[in-house]
Design an enzyme around this catalytic site. Structure first.
Site, short mmCIF file in Angstrom:
data_model
loop_
_atom_site.label_atom_id
_atom_site.label_comp_id
_atom_site.label_asym_id
_atom_site.label_seq_id
_atom_site.Cartn_x
_atom_site.Cartn_y
_atom_site.Cartn_z
CG ASP A 146 -0.36 0.09 2.52
OD1 ASP A 146 0.88 0.21 2.59
OD2 ASP A 146 -1.09 0.05 3.52
CB CYS A 200 -22.79 -3.07 2.23
SG CYS A 200 -21.03 -3.02 2.60
CB CYS A 210 -17.32 6.81 12.65
SG CYS A 210 -15.82 7.81 12.56
CB CYS A 226 -10.06 9.53 9.84
SG CYS A 226 -9.68 7.78 10.02
CB CYS A 250 -9.46 4.28 14.75
SG CYS A 250 -11.15 4.17 15.37
#
Length: 319
Positions: A146, A200, A210, A226, A250
């Site tokens: 990544d 989903c 969140c 975030c 997180c």
């Protein structure tokens, strides 16, 4: 080798039938310890174009915060990473381990519990590249984890590994989203797998879960809100929002996902097993670390991206 993460195939080995080579390559990936492997074709279908347009809108909205590398033009044009690329092998490393941190421990995202996945996956992808060299002459390849400017989740979706969920993570029906992604780009022409479709449905559990409302709408994560961004990437002296117990990354939007609650598989891969201090250290213990202790504890860890002063900053927010 073309460069540190590319290779040229000059083996005199017999060329395999493409379908057989594709199946064998994916089997080799599984034998290297990857949980999933699939192949996407280049040029791609409409889905990659859709994901590219979504990335452009995300950037235009400033959701990347100060992560300037997200604007690298190569991210939107895979041919710039490897001229002549025809196929992409997408792989996923399952990093979920069925263990928990103690309640007194500062929360650390699971991806950072084990060894630095960049090194682990890069080594395994290079082995796959060298294996490919032995099978097909005159092809070229490039390994990407990544840190490379590639739409990794989009290409993994195109290769059938899973779909991009409303929390922005790739979700596999067999493993959930506790997956680290890697890719092997190659000029070899290989038959593609069927792209994954979203499962989903109407579920939106990740959005209200969140703690900082970073998922502003389905499929859109604003890095400026975030916790993962602020604990890992934000180089300011203070973070602008509460960290809710997290010191590194997180996992909230993954923890509430039904696909993780029902389909996560605990990995026995030695590379992802947690270090003992991650599971049991307290805020006070971590806050007392010297820079040398930090370097020792985080040796060969992806968490080294969080510098010692940032670590202390994050801990201070936890009180």
């Amino acid at each position: 080798m073309v460069s540190s993460d590319t290779g040229e195939c000059f083996s005199g080995a017999t060329v395999r039938v493409p379908a057989d080579l594709a199946d064998a390559l994916k089997q080799q990936a599984l034998e290297q310890g990857f949980a999933l492997a699939g192949i996407a074709a280049v040029p791609s279908g409409e889905r990659i174009a859709m994901r590219t347009a979504a990335l452009q809108r995300w950037l235009a909205a400033g959701h990347q915060a100060d992560m300037a590398w997200m604007q690298d033009p190569r991210r939107q044009a895979i041919e710039l990473l490897l001229p002549g690329v025809q196929s992409v092998l997408a792989v996923a490393l399952n990093y979920y381990v069925d263990q928990q941190q103690t309640p007194a421990s500062p929360k650390i995202a699971r991806y950072g519990w084990g060894r630095d996945y960049h090194r682990v996956m890069d080594q395994r992808l290079r082995r796959l590249g060298r294996w490919l060299e032995e099978q097909q002459p005159s092809c070229r390849w490039r390994a990407c984890v990544d840190s490379a400017p590639l739409m990794d989740k989009a290409w993994a979706e195109e290769a059938g590994l899973g779909w991009i969920g409303k929390n922005g993570n790739l979700i596999s029906p067999s493993h959930g989203s506790w997956l680290l992604l890697g890719h092997l780009l190659t000029t070899a022409s290989l038959p593609a797998d069927q792209p994954a479709r979203s499962l989903c449905g109407h579920c939106q559990r990740c959005l209200p879960a969140c703690p900082t409302a970073a998922i502003t709408e389905p499929f859109v994560v604003d890095s400026r809100r975030c916790i993962a961004f602020h604990t890992i990437e934000n180089r300011d002296e203070q973070v602008p929002l509460p960290l809710h117990g997290w010191v590194a990354g997180c996992d909230v939007c993954q923890e509430v996902c039904p696909w993780n609650q029902h389909h996560a598989q605990s990995s026995a891969d030695p590379a992802v097993q947690p270090r003992e201090w991650i599971l049991s250290s307290t805020v006070n213990e971590m806050a007392s670390w010297s820079d040398d202790t930090w370097s020792e504890r985080l040796q060969a860890s992806a968490l080294r991206r969080i510098k010692p002063w940032m670590w202390r900053r994050n801990l201070a927010d936890l009180g």
